[in-house]
Design a protein around this motif. Structure first.
Motif, PDB file in Angstrom:
ATOM      1  N   GLU A   1      12.540 -31.835  10.535  1.00 22.30           N
ATOM      2  CA  GLU A   1      10.925 -31.773   9.971  1.00 22.30           C
ATOM      3  C   GLU A   1      10.071 -33.043  11.193  1.00 22.30           C
ATOM      4  O   GLU A   1       8.643 -32.369  10.959  1.00 22.30           O
ATOM      5  CB  GLU A   1      11.257 -32.701   8.809  1.00 22.30           C
ATOM      6  CG  GLU A   1      11.245 -33.880   8.364  1.00 22.30           C
ATOM      7  CD  GLU A   1      12.509 -34.161   8.572  1.00 22.30           C
ATOM      8  OE1 GLU A   1      13.531 -35.298   8.170  1.00 22.30           O
ATOM      9  OE2 GLU A   1      13.537 -33.190   9.035  1.00 22.30           O
ATOM     10  N   GLN A   2      10.540 -32.694  11.642  1.00 21.71           N
ATOM     11  CA  GLN A   2       9.312 -34.366  12.927  1.00 21.71           C
ATOM     12  C   GLN A   2       9.087 -32.948  14.159  1.00 21.71           C
ATOM     13  O   GLN A   2       8.175 -33.292  15.000  1.00 21.71           O
ATOM     14  CB  GLN A   2      10.240 -35.696  13.542  1.00 21.71           C
ATOM     15  CG  GLN A   2       9.922 -36.352  11.968  1.00 21.71           C
ATOM     16  CD  GLN A   2      11.075 -37.669  12.864  1.00 21.71           C
ATOM     17  OE1 GLN A   2      11.929 -37.343  13.441  1.00 21.71           O
ATOM     18  NE2 GLN A   2      10.732 -38.573  13.262  1.00 21.71           N
ATOM     19  N   LEU A   3      10.385 -32.035  14.255  1.00 19.41           N
ATOM     20  CA  LEU A   3       9.997 -31.152  15.122  1.00 19.41           C
ATOM     21  C   LEU A   3       8.286 -30.754  15.718  1.00 19.41           C
ATOM     22  O   LEU A   3       7.675 -30.787  16.435  1.00 19.41           O
ATOM     23  CB  LEU A   3      10.844 -29.993  16.370  1.00 19.41           C
ATOM     24  CG  LEU A   3      10.892 -28.650  16.409  1.00 19.41           C
ATOM     25  CD1 LEU A   3      10.484 -29.827  18.377  1.00 19.41           C
ATOM     26  CD2 LEU A   3      11.701 -28.133  16.257  1.00 19.41           C
ATOM     27  N   LYS A   4       7.638 -30.521  14.851  1.00 18.00           N
ATOM     28  CA  LYS A   4       5.788 -29.918  15.034  1.00 18.00           C
ATOM     29  C   LYS A   4       5.483 -30.931  15.905  1.00 18.00           C
ATOM     30  O   LYS A   4       4.637 -30.121  16.492  1.00 18.00           O
ATOM     31  CB  LYS A   4       5.951 -29.090  13.275  1.00 18.00           C
ATOM     32  CG  LYS A   4       4.467 -28.482  13.714  1.00 18.00           C
ATOM     33  CD  LYS A   4       4.055 -27.590  12.618  1.00 18.00           C
ATOM     34  CE  LYS A   4       4.863 -27.018  12.297  1.00 18.00           C
ATOM     35  NZ  LYS A   4       4.445 -25.981  10.852  1.00 18.00           N
ATOM     36  N   HIS A   5       5.518 -32.064  15.335  1.00 15.09           N
ATOM     37  CA  HIS A   5       4.554 -32.853  15.063  1.00 15.09           C
ATOM     38  C   HIS A   5       4.866 -33.429  17.163  1.00 15.09           C
ATOM     39  O   HIS A   5       4.059 -33.479  17.520  1.00 15.09           O
ATOM     40  CB  HIS A   5       4.907 -34.570  14.865  1.00 15.09           C
ATOM     41  CG  HIS A   5       3.913 -35.285  15.170  1.00 15.09           C
ATOM     42  ND1 HIS A   5       2.475 -35.363  14.958  1.00 15.09           N
ATOM     43  CD2 HIS A   5       3.913 -36.776  15.504  1.00 15.09           C
ATOM     44  CE1 HIS A   5       2.398 -36.861  15.033  1.00 15.09           C
ATOM     45  NE2 HIS A   5       2.808 -37.235  15.597  1.00 15.09           N
TER      46      HIS A   5
ATOM     47  N   ARG B   1      12.932 -19.320  15.445  1.00 13.28           N
ATOM     48  CA  ARG B   1      11.850 -19.411  14.621  1.00 13.28           C
ATOM     49  C   ARG B   1      10.336 -20.672  14.863  1.00 13.28           C
ATOM     50  O   ARG B   1       9.597 -21.019  15.285  1.00 13.28           O
ATOM     51  CB  ARG B   1      11.098 -19.025  12.630  1.00 13.28           C
ATOM     52  CG  ARG B   1      10.375 -18.828  12.594  1.00 13.28           C
ATOM     53  CD  ARG B   1       8.993 -17.717  13.586  1.00 13.28           C
ATOM     54  NE  ARG B   1       7.915 -18.379  14.529  1.00 13.28           N
ATOM     55  CZ  ARG B   1       6.839 -17.450  14.491  1.00 13.28           C
ATOM     56  NH1 ARG B   1       6.622 -16.090  14.134  1.00 13.28           N
ATOM     57  NH2 ARG B   1       5.573 -18.261  15.429  1.00 13.28           N
ATOM     58  N   ALA B   2      11.461 -21.892  14.514  1.00 14.21           N
ATOM     59  CA  ALA B   2      10.846 -23.202  14.671  1.00 14.21           C
ATOM     60  C   ALA B   2      10.906 -23.119  16.230  1.00 14.21           C
ATOM     61  O   ALA B   2       9.803 -24.233  16.557  1.00 14.21           O
ATOM     62  CB  ALA B   2      11.776 -24.215  14.242  1.00 14.21           C
TER      63      ALA B   2
ATOM     64  N   ASP C   1       8.199 -21.261  17.896  1.00 13.53           N
ATOM     65  CA  ASP C   1       6.391 -22.587  17.399  1.00 13.53           C
ATOM     66  C   ASP C   1       6.838 -23.847  18.384  1.00 13.53           C
ATOM     67  O   ASP C   1       5.554 -24.437  18.776  1.00 13.53           O
ATOM     68  CB  ASP C   1       6.656 -22.981  16.155  1.00 13.53           C
ATOM     69  CG  ASP C   1       6.428 -21.455  14.989  1.00 13.53           C
ATOM     70  OD1 ASP C   1       5.988 -20.388  15.260  1.00 13.53           O
ATOM     71  OD2 ASP C   1       6.749 -21.474  13.829  1.00 13.53           O
ATOM     72  N   ALA C   2       7.502 -24.687  18.152  1.00 13.33           N
ATOM     73  CA  ALA C   2       7.217 -25.487  19.258  1.00 13.33           C
ATOM     74  C   ALA C   2       7.461 -25.282  20.944  1.00 13.33           C
ATOM     75  O   ALA C   2       7.570 -25.834  21.869  1.00 13.33           O
ATOM     76  CB  ALA C   2       9.116 -26.107  19.114  1.00 13.33           C
TER      77      ALA C   2
ATOM     78  N   ALA D   1       5.845 -31.988  19.546  1.00 15.05           N
ATOM     79  CA  ALA D   1       5.395 -30.809  20.343  1.00 15.05           C
ATOM     80  C   ALA D   1       3.853 -30.349  20.370  1.00 15.05           C
ATOM     81  O   ALA D   1       3.641 -30.744  21.058  1.00 15.05           O
ATOM     82  CB  ALA D   1       6.064 -29.293  19.024  1.00 15.05           C
ATOM     83  N   ARG D   2       3.525 -30.369  18.912  1.00 15.89           N
ATOM     84  CA  ARG D   2       1.997 -30.684  19.646  1.00 15.89           C
ATOM     85  C   ARG D   2       0.839 -31.460  20.462  1.00 15.89           C
ATOM     86  O   ARG D   2       0.239 -31.617  20.489  1.00 15.89           O
ATOM     87  CB  ARG D   2       0.796 -30.813  17.983  1.00 15.89           C
ATOM     88  CG  ARG D   2       1.012 -29.502  17.240  1.00 15.89           C
ATOM     89  CD  ARG D   2       0.672 -29.981  16.330  1.00 15.89           C
ATOM     90  NE  ARG D   2       0.916 -27.958  15.033  1.00 15.89           N
ATOM     91  CZ  ARG D   2       0.455 -28.312  13.856  1.00 15.89           C
ATOM     92  NH1 ARG D   2       0.612 -28.986  13.161  1.00 15.89           N
ATOM     93  NH2 ARG D   2       0.450 -27.047  13.303  1.00 15.89           N
TER      94      ARG D   2
ATOM     95  N   GLY E   1       3.097 -28.502  23.419  1.00 19.80           N
ATOM     96  CA  GLY E   1       4.933 -27.758  23.426  1.00 19.80           C
ATOM     97  C   GLY E   1       5.517 -28.276  24.531  1.00 19.80           C
ATOM     98  O   GLY E   1       4.890 -28.563  25.077  1.00 19.80           O
TER      99      GLY E   1
END
Length: 359
Positions: free
Chosen positions: A232-236, A260-261, A264-265, A238-239, A245
């Motif tokens: 759940e921390q991957l998106k943050h 998919r994750a 997005d990363a 990457a940003r 990314g």
């Protein structure tokens, strides 16, 4: 001899029996005394039916041992040679092999329908992907073994048979990670940790490991990961990178959701390398617009994405140079008779690699 058998696809446990015989020895074949076999998640996938494999069968494809006997016509191998198993050997003659893409050769798949074992003297059984390392002895085609140096311990050699070759090769052969680049690895099992080590060897500046199991995240830091986070921390994470990314994201789980994750990363123009072996009916979706606009590359990597023998040799060289930690990847050692304990450890996320010893 002793071997572990899956009687029916979908069963959760293996039947460890003493009345199993390795069969099929003859021209072009070798008889191998298995000394060590490590448990890979692909073995569990085959047991569950995610990967196609006729049953009953002997799981195990990450194995090492020594040649006991060679059949007529076999050259380059002799009794006593230390070898690792190669579960998808190239034929050297098909279009893929002639084009230098030997890891894409599918000639050996035809062997899946040939029994490699006999149970109780009258019931045929197969070896997983024509190997079947969860046995004290097996018979395979001569091209299904790769010689390794005698100074490489059997338990370390077993890891090279699949997981290390797959993860390391995905970084070095498929992605060709360059010094200073950023890498994320989704899945910190044996294959994922091998990818982490490959990224470290390649000089990646940032190596983020993503895994839901805290134990595996912590272990990955010891292999060269610079940070370890929950999914759940991957998106943050990457940003927060300058490019928005990662340059490369390695998916070592084998699920559509994690691919998919990973997509997005990855940064625009980055790469998503799919290492995990997933199910045929697990579909991942991308819009035509994002594929066009983001120009992110999707790079599946099968068995290390290159000539398996060269990747095995490279892994051995890196181990000898002290740059590839194989011993640290082994979290448990168990006798073959306790194989179901090893399966439970993997399902619970308690192991990177459990090595089964047949001595």
């Amino acid at each position: 001899m002793r071997a572990a058998i899956l009687q029916q696809t979908g069963q959760d446990v293996l039947d460890v029996r003493e009345d199993v015989e390795a069969v099929g020895f003859g021209p072009g074949k070798v008889r191998v005394r298995v000394r060590a076999a490590s448990l890979c998640h692909s073995d569990l996938s085959a047991m569950a039916g995610v990967l196609p494999q006729p049953a009953p069968f002997v799981p195990g494809h990450e194995g090492a041992g020594e040649v006991v006997e060679v059949g007529p016509g076999v050259t380059g191998l002799a009794p006593g040679a230390r070898v690792v198993l190669c579960w998808m050997p190239p034929c050297g003659r098909c279009p893929a092999c002639r084009a230098g893409r030997t890891h894409l050769c599918t000639a050996s798949i035809r062997r899946l329908g040939t029994p490699g074992f006999r149970i109780g003297g009258n019931t045929d059984a197969y070896g997983f992907y024509s190997t079947g390392a969860f046995a004290e002895e097996l018979v395979v085609a001569a091209d299904s073994v790769i010689p390794v140096p005698d100074d490489l311990p059997h338990e370390l050699a077993a890891l090279i048979g699949c997981g290390v070759t797959t993860g390391l090769g995905a970084v070095l052969n498929t992605a060709k990670v360059r010094p200073g680049e950023s890498v994320a690895v989704i899945g910190a099992g044996g294959v994922g940790v091998a990818a982490v080590q490959g990224a470290r060897i390649s000089g990646a500046a940032r190596i983020t490991v993503v895994d839901p199991v805290a134990f595996r995240r912590e272990r990955a830091l010891g292999f060269g990961a610079t940070d370890a986070i929950a999914p759940e921390q991957l998106k943050h994470a990457a940003r927060e990178l300058p490019a928005g990314g990662y340059d490369h994201v390695f998916e070592a789980v084998g699920r559509a959701a994690t691919v998919r994750a990973g997509y997005d990363a990855a940064r625009r123009g980055g790469a998503v390398v799919v290492i995990g072996a997933g199910a045929q009916d697990d579909k991942v979706a991308f819009s035509m617009g994002e594929l066009f606009f983001n120009e992110k590359r999707l790079l599946p990597s099968l068995y290390g994405g290159g000539d398996v023998r060269r990747t095995v040799d490279l892994a051995v060289d890196l181990w000898r140079a002290g740059r590839l930690d194989l011993a640290g990847m082994i979290t448990h050692r168990l006798p073959l008779a306790r194989v179901n304990e090893a399966i439970a450890q993997m399902r619970a996320g308690e192991a990177l690699r459990t090595v089964l010893l047949t001595d």
